[in-house]
Design an enzyme around this catalytic site. Structure first.
Site, PDB file in Angstrom:
ATOM      1  N   GLU A 178      -1.635  -6.780   8.334  1.00 32.30           N
ATOM      2  CA  GLU A 178      -0.295  -6.495   8.860  1.00 32.30           C
ATOM      3  C   GLU A 178      -0.096  -7.178  10.205  1.00 32.30           C
ATOM      4  O   GLU A 178      -1.058  -7.528  10.899  1.00 32.30           O
ATOM      5  CB  GLU A 178      -0.097  -4.976   8.984  1.00 32.30           C
ATOM      6  CG  GLU A 178       1.290  -4.537   9.462  1.00 32.30           C
ATOM      7  CD  GLU A 178       2.451  -5.009   8.584  1.00 32.30           C
ATOM      8  OE1 GLU A 178       2.700  -6.238   8.553  1.00 32.30           O
ATOM      9  OE2 GLU A 178       3.120  -4.153   7.971  1.00 32.30           O
ATOM     10  N   HIS A 204       0.831  -1.203   0.000  1.00 31.21           N
ATOM     11  CA  HIS A 204       0.000   0.000   0.000  1.00 31.21           C
ATOM     12  C   HIS A 204       0.866   1.253   0.000  1.00 31.21           C
ATOM     13  O   HIS A 204       2.041   1.241   0.385  1.00 31.21           O
ATOM     14  CB  HIS A 204      -0.962   0.005   1.198  1.00 31.21           C
ATOM     15  CG  HIS A 204      -0.288   0.161   2.532  1.00 31.21           C
ATOM     16  ND1 HIS A 204       0.222   1.357   2.984  1.00 31.21           N
ATOM     17  CD2 HIS A 204      -0.061  -0.738   3.521  1.00 31.21           C
ATOM     18  CE1 HIS A 204       0.740   1.196   4.185  1.00 31.21           C
ATOM     19  NE2 HIS A 204       0.587  -0.075   4.536  1.00 31.21           N
TER      20      HIS A 204
END
Length: 234
Positions: free
Chosen positions: A103, A16
């Site tokens: 994550e 990202h």
């Protein structure tokens, strides 16, 4: 990819774009953050170059896109792929949100920078003999390296099931993973068969794309493409 490896399935690692916390070096796990304007531009720039018909990531060649459920990853997918390509992939049921790409759960270290984490651990009586290393030591109140490894391994098994039997391009089998810095580097280590604590230094910039594949059209020879030749534009 060399001619001898043409058609071999690939896994594209799409990190990202920049967020306020990634810009400041703060560990960002479960906290939901939007991309900064610069982060949006990073993804837009890479997407224009490598995503689209006839480009490196060609939607026609994709078997699936797996995305972390965190907003910053979803936003990256929405920017990198055109609306028409996203719709076509969704209609073909080729897009999934999965916690396996979330994550690392940083637990008590969420929002901290490395020096703050090491100071906190010292206060807790940890790391007297050696400095904290997330790949080895994990996170207090969060995930251990084994927990992260286990969920990554589950996804790798699923991807290899898609790739098996298609090692020479029999069917479109490329995979895109849209996720996070630590997670995608951990994925690379596990793809190559290394434990997370293995000292393999990897870098992946915000909005950047890495590539994994196999040698010799062999599913038992997973590899990392450290250099890639782009498709010839007609």
């Amino acid at each position: 990819m060399p001619d001898k490896d043409a058609g071999t399935p690939r896994v594209f690692l799409y990190r990202h774009g920049q967020t306020e916390w990634s810009q400041n070096g703060r560990y960002t796990g479960k906290t939901e953050l939007e991309l900064t304007k610069n982060g949006e531009n990073q993804v837009s720039a890479s997407g224009k170059i490598i995503v689209g018909s006839g480009k490196l990531i060609d939607p026609a060649n994709l078997a699936h896109v797996y995305t972390s459920p965190r907003r910053r990853a979803v936003q990256t997918f929405e920017i990198a792929f055109s609306e028409a390509d996203r719709q076509a992939l969704h209609d073909a049921k080729k897009v999934s949100l999965t916690e396996r790409l979330a994550e690392w759960d940083y637990g008590q270290y969420e929002g901290l920078v490395t020096k703050e984490i090491r100071a906190l651990r010292k206060d807790h009586g940890l790391d007297a003999e050696r400095p904290w290393d997330i790949w080895r030591d994990g996170c207090e109140g969060g995930e251990s390296s084994q927990q992260v490894s286990d969920r990554i391994d589950d996804l790798i098994q699923e991807i290899r099931a898609i790739h098996k039997g298609n090692m020479r391009g029999e069917n479109p089998c490329d995979i895109v993973l849209v996720a996070h810095g630590h997670l995608l580097r951990a994925f690379t280590k596990r793809w190559l068969g290394y434990p997370l604590e293995f000292p393999l230094s990897l870098m992946l910039e915000p909005g950047a794309v890495g590539v994994l594949s196999y040698q010799h059209h062999n599913i038992d020879e997973p590899a990392m493409l450290v250099g890639y030749g782009f498709p010839v534009q007609e």
